[in-house]
Design a protein around this motif. Structure first.
Motif, PDB file in Angstrom:
ATOM      1  N   LEU A 161       0.824  -1.198   0.000  1.00 46.88           N
ATOM      2  CA  LEU A 161       0.000   0.000   0.000  1.00 46.88           C
ATOM      3  C   LEU A 161       0.865   1.257   0.000  1.00 46.88           C
ATOM      4  CD1 LEU A 161      -2.735   1.344   0.117  1.00 46.88           C
ATOM      5  CD2 LEU A 161      -2.709   1.084   2.611  1.00 46.88           C
ATOM      6  N   GLY A 162       1.998   1.225   0.714  1.00 49.73           N
ATOM      7  CA  GLY A 162       2.896   2.382   0.711  1.00 49.73           C
ATOM      8  C   GLY A 162       3.414   2.701  -0.676  1.00 49.73           C
ATOM      9  N   MET A 163       3.787   1.673  -1.441  1.00 49.16           N
ATOM     10  CA  MET A 163       4.223   1.889  -2.816  1.00 49.16           C
ATOM     11  C   MET A 163       3.063   2.341  -3.699  1.00 49.16           C
ATOM     12  SD  MET A 163       7.509   1.293  -2.966  1.00 49.16           S
ATOM     13  CE  MET A 163       7.910   0.906  -4.669  1.00 49.16           C
ATOM     14  N   ALA A 164       1.888   1.753  -3.468  1.00 51.08           N
ATOM     15  CA  ALA A 164       0.724   2.133  -4.269  1.00 51.08           C
ATOM     16  C   ALA A 164       0.328   3.577  -4.027  1.00 51.08           C
ATOM     17  CB  ALA A 164      -0.444   1.200  -3.952  1.00 51.08           C
ATOM     18  N   LEU A 165       0.437   4.048  -2.798  1.00 51.32           N
ATOM     19  CA  LEU A 165       0.070   5.435  -2.490  1.00 51.32           C
ATOM     20  C   LEU A 165       0.926   6.419  -3.277  1.00 51.32           C
ATOM     21  CD1 LEU A 165      -0.520   5.305   1.372  1.00 51.32           C
ATOM     22  CD2 LEU A 165      -2.241   5.681  -0.408  1.00 51.32           C
ATOM     23  N   ILE A 166       2.192   6.080  -3.487  1.00 46.30           N
ATOM     24  CA  ILE A 166       3.067   6.960  -4.269  1.00 46.30           C
ATOM     25  C   ILE A 166       2.528   7.121  -5.685  1.00 46.30           C
ATOM     26  CG2 ILE A 166       5.394   7.248  -5.204  1.00 46.30           C
ATOM     27  CD1 ILE A 166       6.430   5.682  -2.780  1.00 46.30           C
ATOM     28  N   VAL A 167       2.050   6.021  -6.257  1.00 48.95           N
ATOM     29  CA  VAL A 167       1.516   6.061  -7.614  1.00 48.95           C
ATOM     30  C   VAL A 167       0.114   6.673  -7.639  1.00 48.95           C
ATOM     31  CG1 VAL A 167       0.870   4.659  -9.610  1.00 48.95           C
ATOM     32  CG2 VAL A 167       2.906   4.067  -8.285  1.00 48.95           C
ATOM     33  N   LEU A 168      -0.747   6.229  -6.724  1.00 48.85           N
ATOM     34  CA  LEU A 168      -2.150   6.639  -6.755  1.00 48.85           C
ATOM     35  C   LEU A 168      -2.366   8.078  -6.321  1.00 48.85           C
ATOM     36  CD1 LEU A 168      -3.769   3.437  -5.199  1.00 48.85           C
ATOM     37  CD2 LEU A 168      -3.826   4.119  -7.600  1.00 48.85           C
ATOM     38  N   ARG A 169      -1.542   8.570  -5.432  1.00 52.61           N
ATOM     39  CA  ARG A 169      -1.754   9.904  -4.875  1.00 52.61           C
ATOM     40  C   ARG A 169      -0.902  10.968  -5.549  1.00 52.61           C
ATOM     41  NH1 ARG A 169      -5.975  10.740  -3.496  1.00 52.61           N
ATOM     42  NH2 ARG A 169      -5.525  12.227  -1.833  1.00 52.61           N
ATOM     43  N   SER A 170      -0.325  10.658  -6.698  1.00 46.53           N
ATOM     44  CA  SER A 170       0.461  11.631  -7.459  1.00 46.53           C
ATOM     45  C   SER A 170      -0.248  11.944  -8.765  1.00 46.53           C
ATOM     46  CB  SER A 170       1.873  11.103  -7.737  1.00 46.53           C
ATOM     47  OG  SER A 170       1.820   9.861  -8.413  1.00 46.53           O
ATOM     48  N   ALA A 171      -0.035  13.170  -9.274  1.00 35.98           N
ATOM     49  CA  ALA A 171      -0.766  13.640 -10.449  1.00 35.98           C
ATOM     50  C   ALA A 171      -0.195  13.127 -11.763  1.00 35.98           C
ATOM     51  CB  ALA A 171      -0.785  15.167 -10.461  1.00 35.98           C
ATOM     52  N   GLY A 172       1.061  12.707 -11.800  1.00 35.85           N
ATOM     53  CA  GLY A 172       1.677  12.261 -13.036  1.00 35.85           C
ATOM     54  C   GLY A 172       3.049  11.680 -12.767  1.00 35.85           C
ATOM     55  N   PRO A 173       3.788  11.295 -13.828  1.00 35.98           N
ATOM     56  CA  PRO A 173       5.086  10.645 -13.642  1.00 35.98           C
ATOM     57  C   PRO A 173       6.093  11.482 -12.860  1.00 35.98           C
ATOM     58  CG  PRO A 173       4.322  10.369 -15.895  1.00 35.98           C
ATOM     59  CD  PRO A 173       3.378  11.331 -15.241  1.00 35.98           C
ATOM     60  N   ARG A 174       6.211  12.779 -13.179  1.00 33.19           N
ATOM     61  CA  ARG A 174       7.182  13.604 -12.465  1.00 33.19           C
ATOM     62  C   ARG A 174       6.791  13.770 -11.007  1.00 33.19           C
ATOM     63  NH1 ARG A 174       7.376  18.890 -15.813  1.00 33.19           N
ATOM     64  NH2 ARG A 174       5.174  18.366 -15.955  1.00 33.19           N
ATOM     65  N   SER A 175       5.487  13.933 -10.762  1.00 33.40           N
ATOM     66  CA  SER A 175       5.019  14.029  -9.385  1.00 33.40           C
ATOM     67  C   SER A 175       5.292  12.727  -8.642  1.00 33.40           C
ATOM     68  CB  SER A 175       3.524  14.346  -9.354  1.00 33.40           C
ATOM     69  OG  SER A 175       3.252  15.581  -9.973  1.00 33.40           O
ATOM     70  N   ALA A 176       5.088  11.587  -9.316  1.00 35.15           N
ATOM     71  CA  ALA A 176       5.373  10.292  -8.701  1.00 35.15           C
ATOM     72  C   ALA A 176       6.856  10.161  -8.371  1.00 35.15           C
ATOM     73  CB  ALA A 176       4.935   9.161  -9.626  1.00 35.15           C
ATOM     74  N   GLY A 177       7.723  10.644  -9.283  1.00 38.19           N
ATOM     75  CA  GLY A 177       9.158  10.588  -9.014  1.00 38.19           C
ATOM     76  C   GLY A 177       9.546  11.438  -7.826  1.00 38.19           C
ATOM     77  N   GLY A 178       8.988  12.652  -7.757  1.00 35.70           N
ATOM     78  CA  GLY A 178       9.296  13.517  -6.623  1.00 35.70           C
ATOM     79  C   GLY A 178       8.749  12.976  -5.320  1.00 35.70           C
ATOM     80  N   LEU A 179       7.508  12.485  -5.350  1.00 39.08           N
ATOM     81  CA  LEU A 179       6.920  11.918  -4.143  1.00 39.08           C
ATOM     82  C   LEU A 179       7.646  10.653  -3.714  1.00 39.08           C
ATOM     83  CD1 LEU A 179       4.708  11.997  -2.006  1.00 39.08           C
ATOM     84  CD2 LEU A 179       3.197  10.795  -3.609  1.00 39.08           C
ATOM     85  N   SER A 180       8.106   9.864  -4.680  1.00 35.99           N
ATOM     86  CA  SER A 180       8.868   8.653  -4.363  1.00 35.99           C
ATOM     87  C   SER A 180      10.167   9.001  -3.643  1.00 35.99           C
ATOM     88  CB  SER A 180       9.162   7.875  -5.646  1.00 35.99           C
ATOM     89  OG  SER A 180       9.894   6.700  -5.363  1.00 35.99           O
ATOM     90  N   ALA A 181      10.880   9.999  -4.166  1.00 40.04           N
ATOM     91  CA  ALA A 181      12.135  10.400  -3.524  1.00 40.04           C
ATOM     92  C   ALA A 181      11.885  10.943  -2.128  1.00 40.04           C
ATOM     93  CB  ALA A 181      12.842  11.446  -4.385  1.00 40.04           C
ATOM     94  N   MET A 182      10.833  11.749  -1.962  1.00 37.38           N
ATOM     95  CA  MET A 182      10.540  12.324  -0.652  1.00 37.38           C
ATOM     96  C   MET A 182      10.088  11.265   0.342  1.00 37.38           C
ATOM     97  SD  MET A 182       7.735  15.264   0.271  1.00 37.38           S
ATOM     98  CE  MET A 182       7.275  15.624   1.979  1.00 37.38           C
ATOM     99  N   SER A 183       9.111  10.438  -0.066  1.00 32.47           N
ATOM    100  CA  SER A 183       8.554   9.467   0.871  1.00 32.47           C
ATOM    101  C   SER A 183       9.549   8.374   1.220  1.00 32.47           C
ATOM    102  CB  SER A 183       7.270   8.860   0.302  1.00 32.47           C
ATOM    103  OG  SER A 183       7.521   8.201  -0.917  1.00 32.47           O
ATOM    104  N   GLN A 184      10.288   7.890   0.220  1.00 34.76           N
ATOM    105  CA  GLN A 184      11.260   6.843   0.509  1.00 34.76           C
ATOM    106  C   GLN A 184      12.502   7.401   1.188  1.00 34.76           C
ATOM    107  OE1 GLN A 184      11.688   3.394  -2.032  1.00 34.76           O
ATOM    108  NE2 GLN A 184      10.395   4.363  -3.582  1.00 34.76           N
ATOM    109  N   GLY A 185      12.926   8.608   0.786  1.00 33.71           N
ATOM    110  CA  GLY A 185      14.102   9.205   1.410  1.00 33.71           C
ATOM    111  C   GLY A 185      13.878   9.510   2.875  1.00 33.71           C
ATOM    112  N   LEU A 186      12.892  10.359   3.157  1.00 37.45           N
ATOM    113  CA  LEU A 186      12.598  10.697   4.554  1.00 37.45           C
ATOM    114  C   LEU A 186      12.038   9.491   5.296  1.00 37.45           C
ATOM    115  CD1 LEU A 186      11.023  14.264   4.130  1.00 37.45           C
ATOM    116  CD2 LEU A 186      13.359  13.658   4.771  1.00 37.45           C
TER     117      LEU A 186
END
Length: 433
Positions: free
Chosen positions: A341-366
């Motif tokens: 679900l944590g990985m899915a939230l990154i994809v589902l709760r982002s507006a597009g590929p670049r947003s998913a990349g930024g959210l992935s870096a933020m959520s996984q990094g922090l």
């Protein structure tokens, strides 16, 4: 323009072949992003004799890869901006293979090599949701990738002892073996295309290449402008959810085998149950992202999983030794569902590929920076209290916070990178170019 021509059956077939290739490569990549951690966790009791590691450094060793995850998260997007997504992941996997060999064959490099392995794992990991989003991968894509993480964790924990026996008792060889599949995954994800590239125009004025399939392949990841992610509440909620579930996961995988041995199980049985923890969760890691794609299910699943993890942790604490197979399996199911679900939230709760990349870096990094406290905190609480009751109750309280984060993550607006131009979901990342 070629990129704008009407689709033909040949184009659709070619595009479908590319999609299957990308998905297969992503699954193999995912499988390689956990054995570096779980192989060491499964033989924690042997490290002092095999490598001369001070017993007081064992909790640090358990936390090192997770700490590296948090520090190195920005490396993935940076590498992708230089090399393209596929080649960035391939480069990270080659560094991982080198780190797996160096840490066991070069004296004194176990801790630095483990940190390097964790850094390369994270550089590759943050790109997975972006590649899924850019290729219009749905819940099944995310589920198969998260199942790959769980399968890799299970293989790492479950095969380390058989590999050691097969290699004549060589623990170094058993740990270094995982460099081989890492190199194979690097080859597949960075494999050059079979046809000449044609110039095309990707959205946002981004230079792009067009492969033999006619699919746009952006050669660089464009930078975004506008509201930063750190000012978006949904981004913080997703980050909190990912970090809390990761903290629980790494605390459990670092100490579960030790805890079970303290309950009277043999070391081999403890390592086997650690592998069972991952194996039992494989179906859940696959199905959780698929189910989460349904909004009504997502709103219930996100907070409910945290409460189920809390209950399963207390079950492992209170169950007698003969029931630990059942309780560890239940814990593996709900914990793996939380990761999926944590990985899915990154994809589902982002507006597009670049947003998913930024959210992935933020959520996984922090998130992984927070998760690094899990093994250390559980080990400290065990030493301080002289038992396992306090660590398990604290982890259960953390699981309740996970439920709160899940509730908030699914009720805010979508996370947007704030680009001046709309993001186009039809722009696949440059995998296999």
């Amino acid at each position: 323009m070629d990129a704008a021509r009407p689709p033909t059956s040949a184009n659709k077939t070619s595009d479908g072949t590319v999609a299957v290739w990308v998905l297969a490569a992503l699954i193999l990549v995912s499988i390689n992003l956990r054995p570096a951690v779980t192989t060491v966790a499964g033989v924690m009791g042997q490290l002092q004799a095999a490598f001369g590691v001070d017993a007081r450094l064992l909790p640090v060793l358990g936390a090192l890869p997770v700490l590296a995850f948090g520090i190195s998260a920005p490396c993935g997007p940076w590498l992708a901006g230089k090399l393209g997504a596929g080649r960035a992941v391939a480069a990270a996997l080659m560094v991982l293979a080198a780190a797996l060999v160096i840490r066991v064959l070069v004296p004194g490099m176990l801790l630095p090599g483990t940190f390097l392995a964790g850094s390369s794992i994270m550089a590759a990991s943050v790109m997975v949701p972006q590649i899924v989003k850019a290729n219009r991968g749905g819940g099944w894509w995310t589920g198969l990738c998260t199942m790959g993480f769980g399968l890799g964790a299970a293989l790492g924990a479950g095969l380390v002892q058989p590999l050691q026996d097969a290699l004549g008792g060589s623990l170094s060889g058993a740990l270094a073996f995982w460099a081989v599949p890492a190199l194979l995954a690097a080859f597949l994800i960075g494999r050059p295309g079979s046809g000449p590239a044609k110039p095309a125009t990707a959205g946002q004025g981004t230079p792009a290449k067009q492969g033999a399939s006619g699919v746009l392949l952006p050669s660089r990841m464009p930078l975004s402008s506008g509201v930063p992610l750190r000012r978006q509440r949904t981004a913080w909620a997703v980050t909190a959810f990912f970090g809390l579930q990761a903290m629980l996961y790494f605390a459990i995988t670092s100490w579960l085998s030790v805890y079970l041995v303290s309950r009277g199980l043999e070391p081999d049985a403890g390592a086997g149950l650690l592998a069972w923890f991952s194996v039992a969760g494989l179906p859940a890691s696959l199905l959780a992202p698929v189910l989460a794609a349904r909004p009504a299910v997502l709103k219930l699943m996100a907070p409910a999983l945290g409460m189920l993890v809390a209950a399963a942790l207390l079950g492992v604490l209170m169950a007698p030794a003969e029931l630990q197979f059942l309780m560890v399996g239940l814990l593996g199911i709900v914990q793996s569902a939380g990761f999926g679900l944590g990985m899915a939230l990154i994809v589902l709760r982002s507006a597009g590929p670049r947003s998913a990349g930024g959210l992935s870096a933020m959520s996984q990094g922090l998130g992984f920076a927070l998760a690094s406290l899990g093994p250390l905190g559980a080990g400290f609480l065990h030493e301080w209290s002289g038992g396992w009751e306090v660590p398990f109750w604290v982890l259960s309280a953390e699981a309740v916070l996970l439920a709160v984060a899940g509730y908030l993550a699914v009720r805010g607006p979508l996370v947007s990178a704030g680009a001046a131009h709309p993001e186009r979901l039809g722009e696949p990342a440059d995998v296999g170019r």
